[in-house]
Design a protein around this motif. Structure first.
Motif, PDB file in Angstrom:
ATOM      1  N   ASP C  38       0.826  -1.202   0.000  1.00  0.00           N
ATOM      2  CA  ASP C  38       0.000   0.000   0.000  1.00  0.00           C
ATOM      3  C   ASP C  38       0.858   1.249   0.000  1.00  0.00           C
ATOM      4  OD1 ASP C  38      -2.310  -1.522   0.089  1.00  0.00           O
ATOM      5  OD2 ASP C  38      -2.355  -1.551   2.264  1.00  0.00           O
ATOM      6  N   LEU C 213      -2.134  -0.362   6.831  1.00  0.00           N
ATOM      7  CA  LEU C 213      -1.659  -0.707   5.496  1.00  0.00           C
ATOM      8  C   LEU C 213      -0.855  -2.010   5.499  1.00  0.00           C
ATOM      9  CD1 LEU C 213      -0.332   2.806   4.388  1.00  0.00           C
ATOM     10  CD2 LEU C 213      -2.623   1.858   4.066  1.00  0.00           C
ATOM     11  N   SER C 236      -6.975  -2.351  -1.047  1.00  0.00           N
ATOM     12  CA  SER C 236      -5.905  -1.885  -0.161  1.00  0.00           C
ATOM     13  C   SER C 236      -6.239  -2.163   1.299  1.00  0.00           C
ATOM     14  CB  SER C 236      -5.678  -0.395  -0.361  1.00  0.00           C
ATOM     15  OG  SER C 236      -6.720   0.331   0.242  1.00  0.00           O
TER      16      SER C 236
END
Lengths: 345, 345, 345, 345
Positions: C38, C213, C236
């Protein structure tokens, strides 16, 4: 509650209903009515009203810009009797800003709390001022039930605490360990049993017990921190520990830090009775009635209320809807106070 | 609160202190005193006492071995006025066993709740009995603050809920989605705003809103489930939602399921006043005083108490120390009731 | 993942086992192997290695005493193709101290983050520098699952956030609202659906989405904050949102703030393959084998590993045991950054 | 980890880079590479592959409709050496349905677990079959970190447990108490220190320790329960307890119940190496290379990977994104198993 205001029964009502109230109480196995406050400050207010303040108790007040300090010292048996609390120092820090999102006020409170923790810990451990606490081992105990918001102060403080035992022991600095013992309904064990065992194994020099408190007055909720060198007394706190945590039961000195988060429901009832009495007294038609009610004494008054509200009233507490924010804020203030007391940060 | 018992002021005290009380109230911007109950059952009890029960309200009771059912139906404007609640069905399931770890009683309550959810959902959606809910989309809303124990019922039910939207949509079965919208202090948004938006986007047919309730009487705490087809009304619940969640505000039918977990602190105060009045009335010396106090009316009584206890009294609530266990148990009972209502398991 | 490095298949192995790998992949319905990051910073590292960095991408670095800044700007379609990320600014703040209990470093990061939020928010809203954000309405969204530690960053930031909408709207200051939408397994709704609805009702000017992330490299875990003006892209985050949250899907600009808390398990497997290849290459006996393995390409390598480890490998993630502390620390740093960006405190 | 597969180093690579690997390891203070599994079942699989299964180990399998049982008994020092685990019984219950929301399967597992707890507890306490456990005091210990999802199994089981000590002790029934000791990073104390203290004070007859486990294979995650009569061994569990909890360290018998929720990251790396080796072996060009890699031994292989992935690799673990659901489900299955074992409900 740290003190049971064991009210003497004055039998004003006895003339018309002889013994009725007393029998009922005996049947329920309660000899004495208890109205709870864990704050010595409030016990003292009660004592003063009753004209019982003696030279067994000393009292001083001072303040910084934001915080008002009140220190009650119970010095001997006479004082213990007058205040209904064991000998020792009871210090409160009060500030309106603590009840709000006033970060500067909470920062100031953490600083002041740190200084007072150092003072009381120093006295408890026989240190001279400025000597510091090299190698001193401190066990911080987070009392209360993490799943009941107004009782979760202790566990939350421990969640913020940086323990150092087994991680950074170098002999020159104090050593912190910490435990959240849980409540008896979850563990089946008295907190005192759990702590005695841990203390025997890990040999700390000092316990600091964190607990949510019951106040007598609504306006103390979320505005006051109490620091004592007398430990936790039986029946105190929101979660109502059966056994005390004191130098006598644990074998080492015990400081306690608390914040009032609830008022017992009986306090609300009694304040209501007082309000009614005052109104009766100021009306011409009912003059004399108010005085009569006041003279009833707290125990009669409570029994009267209990008949209507049910025996479970004594177990209930009153708390504000934003108590989660209050507990969260104070948990940071207290953990910072402890870190700063021993590590200066 | 779902009903505001807007007490008429009877000016008994007016003769000696003309207008004083009223002015104070106006100054504080409050015209009417409100004593909260979210239970129609209790509103009805109040209404009966006041002799205001009309043919605009129907009422029936029945029971199974363990559970007592009470259904109040408000049928028209006349009934709305008498009960202080909007038209619709208010059903309560009561059982002493719900207050304890009585798994059989909770199982039975889940079964009965499921049947009643099916009935009310069927009526709200215009279904015939036995028709089922194929393809019907239901949005379950968990109201309240997950961080305040007695207000956490809604979020906890959602934690147990098995949603099926986007996972198992086959057209033949009902489709569940769920949301925990949070409280305004955390989101800065009214729950109604959040839900209106989500409903526009995801187009459910029915909302089921779960909320912790305020009762008038301590003995309802943790022993009662209320199911209504009228949604959530302004000011109701522990967390005091400002806006209502109803067919009018959300555009689709709204069932609500609630369990009383708190009593407002003013209720305790008023019950205390009533207790004092009763005692005064039975004593020969004070006979007449009690009647006088009763006639004061709830609003005067409340103002009297509020002077002593402070204006924040209205915001405070009373709750038992084991409320975490109560909320946990009911969260399973309600989520099982919902699963069973729509999936028969 | 915000980028799918859709690796071209180079058919080195094809000569000996023609089509085998491809058939298997087709059977499993996966055309492309995806290795997740990410972080644009890491995509750029990948792109550089592959020699694909174009003038469609600009890049700059600077630093303060403690923090290294890296800004990747994807400027056009050419850049999007090269980096596999949509046009926009991707800024990272990196510091070793963020991985530790270094309060000064976190304080510094909050300050720097605030300045960068102001810059990107100003650009997104067409503000001139120094103009401030009077009356601008900002919706902060806490993505992720509060019950899965490395995915709980968003909900935790929202727990620290002071919202001001409906509380302190005076027209001269920015207005914050906030929502924790939950994850699809709990709600049955896409986050984009929930947010679109809320945005239509409450009309914010800007969304700031907070998310945990996935990084490509272990050493990024807990040392990096990424701020972008491109929103959240499909696939994501730790929780793997299906739909994106962008200006296109939500109708208003979306900043995103993220911290890597996991590395996908396939990344570990591929790094292992690379290590094996390097060892083979440096041994005289096996020289040539390493090069051969490298030339296999990531997709072949991954298929090879997946045969052994099972197809669920792609869903698994790697995370450190002290991830709870990391998430807690960053949740404060980010909420402070947001407060400071809009209120200067 | 309950077993350290202390791999003998085979010095295949030594010829070209003499001593390099070994020196590096010594520098980092690690003599032995450890690949973790807390499941005896998996140790046995490893042992079999290595041809080291002796008559010091007995092994039996059986099944019910849904659940496969595997019991490994380590009988003597020979068996301990072969399996790398202390003498005792290691029983696993496995079922695919445990990994899903299959309530019937979890119900069945709770029943079977209860029966096996009774059997092992009876053996540990020298009870005859069918004799029951009147007055036997059992301390249930919830190991692990409640704030790290895959490590929160123990605390969650304790959250469901109904303790009876101090509440319902009548001499005829077993008596349960429970503790969540926390992890050393939070307490600064070894779990063994805390438990020894509590055991001395409260004198239970038996400890049942609940812990999340590390498996060797991804497919065990969330499908297996292990019950042993050997306690918790140093280095085992997700949270990696330094000291063991055994009859030797605690003075009373210790059963342990665990569920694998993670696989150590090194296991993924080694499986990848094995996959590469297998591929190399089946290609004509590279035949011989695969065999060469296999012969490297796990320790060389691990050192090779560690150079690329960093020394922290050994601390990391792999876990699935829905681990919160897995832990929640098993926490109910295990608490029900314990209740049923001792109270038949």
């Amino acid at each position: 509650m740290r003190v049971n205001r064991k009210m003497k029964m004055r039998r004003k009502m006895g003339s018309t209903q002889p013994g009725a109230g007393r029998k009922k109480r005996r049947a329920s196995g309660r000899e004495h009515f208890e109205i709870r406050t864990d704050l010595a400050l409030e016990s003292r207010e009660g004592a003063e009203k009753a004209g019982t303040l003696h030279d067994g108790i000393s009292f001083r007040e001072w303040r910084t810009e934001q915080i008002a300090f009140t220190e009650v010292e119970v010095k001997n048996a006479q004082g213990e009797k007058a205040l209904g609390k064991p000998s020792g120092i009871y210090l409160t820090l009060e500030a309106g800003g603590l009840g709000e999102k006033d970060e500067r006020c909470h920062k100031d409170a953490a600083d002041q709390l740190a200084a007072q923790i150092r003072r009381l810990a120093g006295m408890a451990l026989g240190k001279k001022e400025g000597q510091g606490f090299p190698g001193v081992r401190i066990l911080v105990v987070g009392l209360g039930n993490p799943y009941v918001t107004p009782d979760s102060l202790g566990p939350r403080v421990l969640g913020n605490l940086q323990v150092t035992r087994r991680i950074a022991e170098d002999g020159d600095r104090p050593v912190l360990s910490g435990i959240v013992p849980g409540v008896m309904a979850q563990t089946g064990m008295e907190t005192a049993e759990i702590l005695r065992g841990i203390i025997r194994e890990t040999e700390p020099d000092l316990v600091i017990a964190i607990d949510a408190l019951a106040a007598r007055s609504l306006r103390r909720l979320g505005t006051t921190i109490q620091l004592t060198d007398t430990g936790i007394h039986p029946g105190s706190g929101v979660g109502n520990h059966r056994h005390g945590l004191t130098r006598e039961t644990l074998g080492i000195p015990v400081l306690s830090i608390g914040v009032p988060t609830v008022v017992g429901a009986p306090a609300i009832a009694l304040d209501t009775v007082a309000a009614v009495a005052a109104v009766l007294e100021r009306e011409s038609r009912t003059k004399g009635m108010g005085k009569w009610m006041e003279e009833m004494g707290a125990e009669e008054q409570y029994q009267l209320v209990r008949e209507v509200l049910g025996p479970e009233l004594g177990q209930l507490y009153v708390t504000p809807p934003d108590i989660d924010e209050t507990v969260k804020r104070f948990s940071f203030t207290i953990s910072e106070g402890i870190h700063q007391a021993f590590y200066g940060i």
